[in-house]
Motif scaffolding. Structure first.
Motif, short mmCIF file in Angstrom:
data_model
loop_
_atom_site.label_atom_id
_atom_site.label_comp_id
_atom_site.label_asym_id
_atom_site.label_seq_id
_atom_site.Cartn_x
_atom_site.Cartn_y
_atom_site.Cartn_z
N UNK A 43 -5.68 6.64 -14.99
CA UNK A 43 -6.84 6.04 -14.56
C UNK A 43 -6.86 4.65 -14.06
N UNK A 44 -6.04 3.92 -14.54
CA UNK A 44 -6.03 2.29 -13.91
C UNK A 44 -5.57 2.39 -12.62
N UNK A 45 -4.47 3.03 -12.30
CA UNK A 45 -3.93 3.31 -11.19
C UNK A 45 -4.89 3.83 -9.94
N UNK A 99 0.69 -1.19 0.01
CA UNK A 99 -0.12 -0.02 0.08
C UNK A 99 0.89 1.42 0.00
N UNK A 100 0.29 2.21 -0.61
CA UNK A 100 1.10 3.62 -0.57
C UNK A 100 -0.03 4.55 -0.55
N UNK A 101 0.26 5.62 0.19
CA UNK A 101 -0.55 6.84 0.53
C UNK A 101 -0.25 8.11 -0.45
N UNK A 102 -1.20 8.50 -1.09
CA UNK A 102 -1.17 9.57 -1.86
C UNK A 102 -2.33 10.62 -1.57
N UNK A 103 -2.02 12.04 -1.66
CA UNK A 103 -2.72 12.91 -1.58
C UNK A 103 -3.13 13.74 -2.90
N UNK A 104 -4.28 14.35 -3.04
CA UNK A 104 -4.69 15.01 -4.07
C UNK A 104 -4.13 16.63 -3.89
N UNK A 105 -4.44 17.56 -4.52
CA UNK A 105 -4.12 18.77 -4.44
C UNK A 105 -4.82 19.51 -3.45
N UNK A 106 -5.86 18.85 -2.79
CA UNK A 106 -6.74 19.57 -1.63
C UNK A 106 -6.14 18.98 -0.50
N UNK A 143 -0.48 -0.21 -5.18
CA UNK A 143 0.23 0.38 -6.37
C UNK A 143 1.77 -0.38 -6.26
N UNK A 144 2.74 -0.20 -7.34
CA UNK A 144 3.88 -0.44 -7.08
C UNK A 144 4.70 0.84 -6.72
N UNK A 145 5.78 0.69 -6.33
CA UNK A 145 6.89 1.53 -5.99
C UNK A 145 7.12 3.00 -6.79
N UNK A 146 6.90 2.63 -8.03
CA UNK A 146 7.13 3.65 -9.01
C UNK A 146 6.02 4.86 -8.78
N UNK A 147 5.11 4.81 -8.14
CA UNK A 147 3.83 5.49 -8.06
C UNK A 147 4.05 6.51 -6.67
N UNK A 148 5.06 5.97 -5.72
CA UNK A 148 5.20 6.53 -4.36
C UNK A 148 5.41 7.83 -4.31
#
Length: 55
Positions: free
Chosen positions: A37-39, A8-15, A23-28
């Motif tokens: 869209x697939x991610x 698992x990775x944690x991502x934030x949007x612009x807000x 996802x894989x480590x490339x999206x970290x």
């Protein structure tokens, strides 16, 4: 090979809204908007899981 929580990775949007994604480590180092869209299909809004805007 990673499994479970390690995938698992944690991502934030612009807000600042946080998402947890399988996802894989490339999206970290990406923001939510930078994901394909697939991610994005493999992400969940953390607030829907926890049930509150503040945890």
């Amino acid at each position: 090979m990673k499994s479970g929580y390690e995938q698992l990775i944690w991502v934030k949007d612009k807000r600042g809204k946080e998402y947890v994604c399988s996802l894989n480590d490339l999206a970290i180092n990406k923001s939510f908007e930078q994901l394909s869209q697939e991610e994005k299909k493999r992400c969940s809004d953390v607030n829907q899981i926890v049930g509150t805007e503040r945890w």
